[in-house]
Write a protein that holds these residues in place. Structure first.
Motif, PDB file in Angstrom:
ATOM      1  N   PHE A 211      28.216   7.210  19.464  1.00 25.12           N
ATOM      2  CA  PHE A 211      28.082   5.783  19.179  1.00 25.12           C
ATOM      3  C   PHE A 211      28.166   5.497  17.688  1.00 25.12           C
ATOM      4  O   PHE A 211      27.548   6.181  16.879  1.00 25.12           O
ATOM      5  CB  PHE A 211      26.745   5.244  19.706  1.00 25.12           C
ATOM      6  CG  PHE A 211      26.656   5.211  21.191  1.00 25.12           C
ATOM      7  CD1 PHE A 211      27.191   4.159  21.908  1.00 25.12           C
ATOM      8  CD2 PHE A 211      26.051   6.242  21.884  1.00 25.12           C
ATOM      9  CE1 PHE A 211      27.127   4.134  23.294  1.00 25.12           C
ATOM     10  CE2 PHE A 211      25.974   6.230  23.261  1.00 25.12           C
ATOM     11  CZ  PHE A 211      26.508   5.166  23.956  1.00 25.12           C
TER      12      PHE A 211
ATOM     13  N   GLN B  85      33.589  10.880  23.983  1.00 33.50           N
ATOM     14  CA  GLN B  85      33.782   9.460  24.253  1.00 33.50           C
ATOM     15  C   GLN B  85      33.220   8.716  23.039  1.00 33.50           C
ATOM     16  O   GLN B  85      32.041   8.846  22.731  1.00 33.50           O
ATOM     17  CB  GLN B  85      33.042   9.063  25.520  1.00 33.50           C
ATOM     18  CG  GLN B  85      33.466   9.860  26.730  1.00 33.50           C
ATOM     19  CD  GLN B  85      32.554   9.592  27.887  1.00 33.50           C
ATOM     20  OE1 GLN B  85      32.497   8.474  28.379  1.00 33.50           O
ATOM     21  NE2 GLN B  85      31.823  10.604  28.318  1.00 33.50           N
TER      22      GLN B  85
ATOM     23  N   SER C  92      32.469   5.228  20.801  1.00 31.17           N
ATOM     24  CA  SER C  92      32.398   3.763  20.807  1.00 31.17           C
ATOM     25  C   SER C  92      33.263   3.262  19.659  1.00 31.17           C
ATOM     26  O   SER C  92      33.166   3.728  18.537  1.00 31.17           O
ATOM     27  CB  SER C  92      30.954   3.281  20.650  1.00 31.17           C
ATOM     28  OG  SER C  92      30.454   3.544  19.362  1.00 31.17           O
ATOM     29  N   CYS C  93      34.127   2.322  19.980  1.00 28.98           N
ATOM     30  CA  CYS C  93      35.154   1.948  19.016  1.00 28.98           C
ATOM     31  C   CYS C  93      35.649   0.546  19.306  1.00 28.98           C
ATOM     32  O   CYS C  93      35.374  -0.028  20.353  1.00 28.98           O
ATOM     33  CB  CYS C  93      36.312   2.950  19.160  1.00 28.98           C
ATOM     34  SG  CYS C  93      37.567   2.866  17.892  1.00 28.98           S
TER      35      CYS C  93
ATOM     36  N   THR D 177      38.089   6.368  23.890  1.00 29.95           N
ATOM     37  CA  THR D 177      37.297   5.353  23.184  1.00 29.95           C
ATOM     38  C   THR D 177      36.888   4.260  24.161  1.00 29.95           C
ATOM     39  O   THR D 177      37.542   4.035  25.168  1.00 29.95           O
ATOM     40  CB  THR D 177      38.094   4.733  22.017  1.00 29.95           C
ATOM     41  OG1 THR D 177      39.299   4.166  22.504  1.00 29.95           O
ATOM     42  CG2 THR D 177      38.429   5.776  20.954  1.00 29.95           C
TER      43      THR D 177
ATOM     44  N   ASN E 161      34.568   0.247  24.430  1.00 32.07           N
ATOM     45  CA  ASN E 161      34.071  -0.937  23.738  1.00 32.07           C
ATOM     46  C   ASN E 161      32.579  -0.797  23.434  1.00 32.07           C
ATOM     47  O   ASN E 161      31.763  -0.706  24.336  1.00 32.07           O
ATOM     48  CB  ASN E 161      34.316  -2.174  24.597  1.00 32.07           C
ATOM     49  CG  ASN E 161      33.937  -3.465  23.919  1.00 32.07           C
ATOM     50  OD1 ASN E 161      33.137  -3.484  22.992  1.00 32.07           O
ATOM     51  ND2 ASN E 161      34.510  -4.546  24.374  1.00 32.07           N
ATOM     52  N   ARG E 162      32.232  -0.829  22.175  1.00 28.01           N
ATOM     53  CA  ARG E 162      30.840  -0.621  21.779  1.00 28.01           C
ATOM     54  C   ARG E 162      29.947  -1.828  22.060  1.00 28.01           C
ATOM     55  O   ARG E 162      28.737  -1.733  21.942  1.00 28.01           O
ATOM     56  CB  ARG E 162      30.760  -0.240  20.307  1.00 28.01           C
ATOM     57  CG  ARG E 162      31.071  -1.373  19.360  1.00 28.01           C
ATOM     58  CD  ARG E 162      31.120  -0.862  17.933  1.00 28.01           C
ATOM     59  NE  ARG E 162      31.047  -1.948  16.988  1.00 28.01           N
ATOM     60  CZ  ARG E 162      30.015  -2.178  16.217  1.00 28.01           C
ATOM     61  NH1 ARG E 162      28.962  -1.418  16.265  1.00 28.01           N
ATOM     62  NH2 ARG E 162      30.017  -3.188  15.377  1.00 28.01           N
ATOM     63  N   TYR E 163      30.523  -2.951  22.441  1.00 27.23           N
ATOM     64  CA  TYR E 163      29.712  -4.140  22.714  1.00 27.23           C
ATOM     65  C   TYR E 163      29.359  -4.287  24.193  1.00 27.23           C
ATOM     66  O   TYR E 163      28.651  -5.204  24.560  1.00 27.23           O
ATOM     67  CB  TYR E 163      30.441  -5.397  22.234  1.00 27.23           C
ATOM     68  CG  TYR E 163      30.609  -5.408  20.732  1.00 27.23           C
ATOM     69  CD1 TYR E 163      29.515  -5.596  19.894  1.00 27.23           C
ATOM     70  CD2 TYR E 163      31.853  -5.207  20.159  1.00 27.23           C
ATOM     71  CE1 TYR E 163      29.660  -5.580  18.520  1.00 27.23           C
ATOM     72  CE2 TYR E 163      32.005  -5.201  18.782  1.00 27.23           C
ATOM     73  CZ  TYR E 163      30.907  -5.389  17.979  1.00 27.23           C
ATOM     74  OH  TYR E 163      31.067  -5.370  16.625  1.00 27.23           O
TER      75      TYR E 163
ATOM     76  N   ARG F  70      27.189  -3.159  26.804  1.00 31.05           N
ATOM     77  CA  ARG F  70      25.955  -2.374  26.985  1.00 31.05           C
ATOM     78  C   ARG F  70      25.861  -1.717  28.355  1.00 31.05           C
ATOM     79  O   ARG F  70      25.312  -0.634  28.487  1.00 31.05           O
ATOM     80  CB  ARG F  70      24.738  -3.249  26.713  1.00 31.05           C
ATOM     81  CG  ARG F  70      24.625  -3.577  25.241  1.00 31.05           C
ATOM     82  CD  ARG F  70      23.297  -4.224  24.907  1.00 31.05           C
ATOM     83  NE  ARG F  70      23.252  -4.521  23.489  1.00 31.05           N
ATOM     84  CZ  ARG F  70      23.361  -5.723  22.981  1.00 31.05           C
ATOM     85  NH1 ARG F  70      23.521  -6.762  23.775  1.00 31.05           N
ATOM     86  NH2 ARG F  70      23.321  -5.912  21.685  1.00 31.05           N
TER      87      ARG F  70
ATOM     88  N   ASP G 105      28.302  -0.486  29.996  1.00 30.99           N
ATOM     89  CA  ASP G 105      29.137   0.712  29.889  1.00 30.99           C
ATOM     90  C   ASP G 105      28.394   1.806  29.128  1.00 30.99           C
ATOM     91  O   ASP G 105      28.492   2.985  29.464  1.00 30.99           O
ATOM     92  CB  ASP G 105      30.460   0.351  29.200  1.00 30.99           C
ATOM     93  CG  ASP G 105      31.499   1.440  29.335  1.00 30.99           C
ATOM     94  OD1 ASP G 105      31.425   2.241  30.284  1.00 30.99           O
ATOM     95  OD2 ASP G 105      32.406   1.490  28.492  1.00 30.99           O
ATOM     96  N   TRP G 106      27.650   1.433  28.094  1.00 36.28           N
ATOM     97  CA  TRP G 106      26.835   2.404  27.330  1.00 36.28           C
ATOM     98  C   TRP G 106      25.908   3.158  28.267  1.00 36.28           C
ATOM     99  O   TRP G 106      25.841   4.375  28.235  1.00 36.28           O
ATOM    100  CB  TRP G 106      25.957   1.687  26.326  1.00 36.28           C
ATOM    101  CG  TRP G 106      26.565   1.217  25.074  1.00 36.28           C
ATOM    102  CD1 TRP G 106      27.863   0.859  24.842  1.00 36.28           C
ATOM    103  CD2 TRP G 106      25.872   1.018  23.855  1.00 36.28           C
ATOM    104  NE1 TRP G 106      28.005   0.435  23.552  1.00 36.28           N
ATOM    105  CE2 TRP G 106      26.800   0.525  22.923  1.00 36.28           C
ATOM    106  CE3 TRP G 106      24.561   1.192  23.462  1.00 36.28           C
ATOM    107  CZ2 TRP G 106      26.462   0.228  21.621  1.00 36.28           C
ATOM    108  CZ3 TRP G 106      24.221   0.886  22.153  1.00 36.28           C
ATOM    109  CH2 TRP G 106      25.163   0.416  21.242  1.00 36.28           C
TER     110      TRP G 106
ATOM    111  N   ARG H  88      27.640   5.604  30.539  1.00 40.03           N
ATOM    112  CA  ARG H  88      28.114   6.788  29.820  1.00 40.03           C
ATOM    113  C   ARG H  88      26.956   7.701  29.407  1.00 40.03           C
ATOM    114  O   ARG H  88      27.082   8.921  29.479  1.00 40.03           O
ATOM    115  CB  ARG H  88      28.947   6.371  28.612  1.00 40.03           C
ATOM    116  CG  ARG H  88      30.273   5.766  29.019  1.00 40.03           C
ATOM    117  CD  ARG H  88      31.036   5.227  27.822  1.00 40.03           C
ATOM    118  NE  ARG H  88      32.196   4.484  28.235  1.00 40.03           N
ATOM    119  CZ  ARG H  88      33.397   5.007  28.457  1.00 40.03           C
ATOM    120  NH1 ARG H  88      33.587   6.288  28.320  1.00 40.03           N
ATOM    121  NH2 ARG H  88      34.404   4.241  28.820  1.00 40.03           N
TER     122      ARG H  88
END
Length: 95
Positions: A17, A45, A47-48, A61, A63-65, A67, A69-70, A73
């Protein structure tokens, strides 16, 4: 401090991240510098800003926005790396 007590050979998936891909060369240099020390056998993987497998980064990569998905993962990862790339941001009104 967290200490990994499992078998290091069992680590395969790494979720990393940060705020990569945002035209800040310092942030991306952190990734590219540390990436050299991680063998190719690991699935990274990152975050990008980009989504998919971006040729510049050479890893998956996401999408870091997003959540949700965070969380997905992190649950399936063997290891999480935090930092590099302005992970924590603040916003100031420009009026």
């Amino acid at each position: 401090m967290f200490q990994y007590t499992g078998d290091p050979k069992s680590i395969r998936d790494i979720v990393w991240f940060g705020a990569y891909g945002n035209t800040n060369i310092g942030d991306d240099l952190i990734f590219f510098s540390l990436r050299k020390f991680i063998p190719e056998k690991y699935r990274i993987q990152l975050s990008c800003r980009f989504i998919g497998t971006h040729p510049e980064y050479g890893v998956e990569t996401f999408n870091r926005y997003n959540r949700k998905d965070w969380i997905k993962r992190i649950k399936h990862a063997d290891m999480c790396l935090l930092g590099g790339g302005g992970l924590f941001e603040y916003y100031k009104a420009s009026y």
